[in-house]
Motif scaffolding. Structure first.
Motif, PDB file in Angstrom:
ATOM      1  N   ASN A  63       0.785  -1.188  -0.086  1.00 38.78           N
ATOM      2  CA  ASN A  63       0.135   0.115   0.078  1.00 38.78           C
ATOM      3  C   ASN A  63       0.837   1.452  -0.035  1.00 38.78           C
ATOM      4  OD1 ASN A  63      -2.686   1.427   0.287  1.00 38.78           O
ATOM      5  ND2 ASN A  63      -1.869   1.968   2.269  1.00 38.78           N
ATOM      6  N   TRP A 107      -4.405  -5.765 -11.873  1.00 44.52           N
ATOM      7  CA  TRP A 107      -4.839  -5.875 -10.261  1.00 44.52           C
ATOM      8  C   TRP A 107      -5.804  -6.642  -9.976  1.00 44.52           C
ATOM      9  CZ3 TRP A 107      -1.185  -2.951  -7.862  1.00 44.52           C
ATOM     10  CH2 TRP A 107      -0.548  -1.817  -8.362  1.00 44.52           C
ATOM     11  N   ASN A 110     -10.409  -5.212  -5.940  1.00 43.46           N
ATOM     12  CA  ASN A 110     -10.502  -4.616  -4.621  1.00 43.46           C
ATOM     13  C   ASN A 110     -11.029  -3.000  -4.893  1.00 43.46           C
ATOM     14  OD1 ASN A 110      -9.670  -2.566  -2.507  1.00 43.46           O
ATOM     15  ND2 ASN A 110      -8.216  -4.132  -1.839  1.00 43.46           N
ATOM     16  N   THR A 112     -11.190  -0.368  -3.063  1.00 42.44           N
ATOM     17  CA  THR A 112     -10.590   0.887  -2.187  1.00 42.44           C
ATOM     18  C   THR A 112      -9.561   1.420  -3.027  1.00 42.44           C
ATOM     19  OG1 THR A 112     -11.428  -0.215  -0.375  1.00 42.44           O
ATOM     20  CG2 THR A 112      -9.934   1.473  -0.269  1.00 42.44           C
ATOM     21  N   GLY A 113      -9.502   2.784  -3.143  1.00 46.69           N
ATOM     22  CA  GLY A 113      -8.421   3.408  -3.656  1.00 46.69           C
ATOM     23  C   GLY A 113      -8.220   3.358  -5.220  1.00 46.69           C
ATOM     24  N   SER A 114      -7.042   3.942  -5.738  1.00 43.68           N
ATOM     25  CA  SER A 114      -6.788   3.850  -6.932  1.00 43.68           C
ATOM     26  C   SER A 114      -5.671   2.858  -7.282  1.00 43.68           C
ATOM     27  CB  SER A 114      -6.621   5.198  -7.447  1.00 43.68           C
ATOM     28  OG  SER A 114      -5.433   5.848  -6.900  1.00 43.68           O
ATOM     29  N   ARG A 115      -5.345   2.848  -8.608  1.00 46.57           N
ATOM     30  CA  ARG A 115      -4.030   2.088  -9.282  1.00 46.57           C
ATOM     31  C   ARG A 115      -3.656   2.779 -10.418  1.00 46.57           C
ATOM     32  NH1 ARG A 115      -6.725   0.334  -5.775  1.00 46.57           N
ATOM     33  NH2 ARG A 115      -8.224  -1.227  -5.556  1.00 46.57           N
ATOM     34  N   GLY A 139      -9.871   1.702  -8.293  1.00 47.91           N
ATOM     35  CA  GLY A 139     -10.283   0.266  -8.029  1.00 47.91           C
ATOM     36  C   GLY A 139     -11.736  -0.156  -8.224  1.00 47.91           C
ATOM     37  N   GLN A 167      -0.613   1.746  -5.739  1.00 44.36           N
ATOM     38  CA  GLN A 167      -1.920   1.307  -5.171  1.00 44.36           C
ATOM     39  C   GLN A 167      -2.066   1.912  -3.846  1.00 44.36           C
ATOM     40  OE1 GLN A 167      -3.281  -0.803  -2.891  1.00 44.36           O
ATOM     41  NE2 GLN A 167      -1.295  -1.760  -2.313  1.00 44.36           N
ATOM     42  N   SER A 169      -4.800   0.862  -1.549  1.00 43.67           N
ATOM     43  CA  SER A 169      -6.073   0.372  -1.232  1.00 43.67           C
ATOM     44  C   SER A 169      -6.218   0.116   0.236  1.00 43.67           C
ATOM     45  CB  SER A 169      -6.096  -1.226  -1.804  1.00 43.67           C
ATOM     46  OG  SER A 169      -4.976  -2.061  -1.400  1.00 43.67           O
ATOM     47  N   LEU A 173      -1.638  -5.456  -2.393  1.00 49.33           N
ATOM     48  CA  LEU A 173      -2.476  -5.774  -3.429  1.00 49.33           C
ATOM     49  C   LEU A 173      -1.901  -6.272  -4.582  1.00 49.33           C
ATOM     50  CD1 LEU A 173      -5.760  -5.886  -4.305  1.00 49.33           C
ATOM     51  CD2 LEU A 173      -5.213  -3.388  -5.442  1.00 49.33           C
TER      52      LEU A 173
END
Length: 191
Positions: A63, A107, A110, A112-115, A139, A167, A169, A173
Motif C-alpha cells: 500500500n 490488478w 479491490n 478501495t483506492g486507485s491503481r 479500483g 496502489q 487500497s 494488492l
C-alpha cells in the motif's frame, strides 16, 4: 521527447506522424488483444529490435508504495535489451531511435483506492522528470482492473525504461499474472 501517447485503462488512438507511418490505433493491436504472438508475428518493419518481457507469477504491491515491476521471463528479445537475472525491471536501449513502449498490468479485485501505472526513463524517482507517461484508474469491486499504457518515444543509447505501479487500497494488492498479458512490458524500435 514524446511523439504520441495513449494510456490508462482505455487507449485512445492518435496519429503519431504523417507520411504513411502507423497510427497508435494500428499499433495498439500489439497490446492485450493481440499480445499473444511471438516476435515473428509482428508486422513487417517492426522486426529489427525489441523485447517483450513478463513476470511469471503474481507480484504483491505494498500500500502507498511506488514499485518497479520485475520481469523474470521473456517472450522474445532480439537485442539483449533485458536481463532475467540482473536489474530485471529494466529494458536498456542499445540503439537510438523511436520506440513503441507498452505496459500491461492486471490488478486483483479491490474497490478501495486507485491503481496507477507509469513508464519511467532512467529510474528518476526524486523529481519525476523521468516519468514518460502515466495513467490512473479507480479500483473495482468484484472484478479485476486492467491497465494498458503505451507511448511512442524517442530514446538514446544507454537509456533504460521501467514499468512502475502504485496502489492505495489500504493493504497489499497483487498485480496478477495472466497467462499472456500481465504483467508485461514491451519495447519495439519503429522505422
Amino acid at each position: 521527447m514524446p511523439l504520441g501517447v495513449f494510456g490508462g485503462s482505455a487507449p485512445h488512438a492518435l496519429r503519431v506522424s504523417a507520411g504513411g507511418s502507423p497510427s497508435m490505433g494500428d499499433l495498439a493491436q500489439l497490446t492485450k488483444e493481440q499480445a499473444t504472438g511471438k516476435f515473428g508475428d509482428l508486422p513487417v518493419g517492426y522486426r529489427d529490435l525489441g523485447v517483450r518481457a513478463f513476470n511469471s507469477a503474481n507480484i504483491s504491491i505494498s500500500n502507498n508504495t511506488t514499485t518497479a515491476i520485475t520481469l523474470d521471463s521473456e517472450r522474445w528479445d532480439t537485442g539483449e535489451l533485458h536481463s532475467t537475472s540482473v536489474n530485471t525491471s529494466r529494458i536498456t536501449l542499445t540503439t537510438a531511435g523511436n520506440y513503441l513502449i507498452v505496459g500491461i498490468i492486471e490488478w486483483g479485485a479491490n474497490a478501495t483506492g486507485s491503481r496507477q501505472v507509469q513508464i519511467r526513463r532512467n529510474g528518476d524517482s526524486a523529481t519525476n522528470i523521468g516519468i514518460i507517461t502515466q495513467g490512473a484508474t479507480p479500483g473495482g469491486a468484484g472484478f479485476v482492473t486492467t491497465q494498458v499504457i503505451s507511448i511512442y518515444y524517442q530514446l538514446v543509447v544507454g537509456d533504460f525504461i521501467e514499468l512502475f505501479v502504485y496502489q492505495d487500497s489500504g493493504g497489499a494488492l497483487n498485480v496478477l499474472n495472466s497467462a499472456t498479458y500481465s504483467p508485461e512490458f514491451m519495447v519495439v524500435k519503429l522505422p
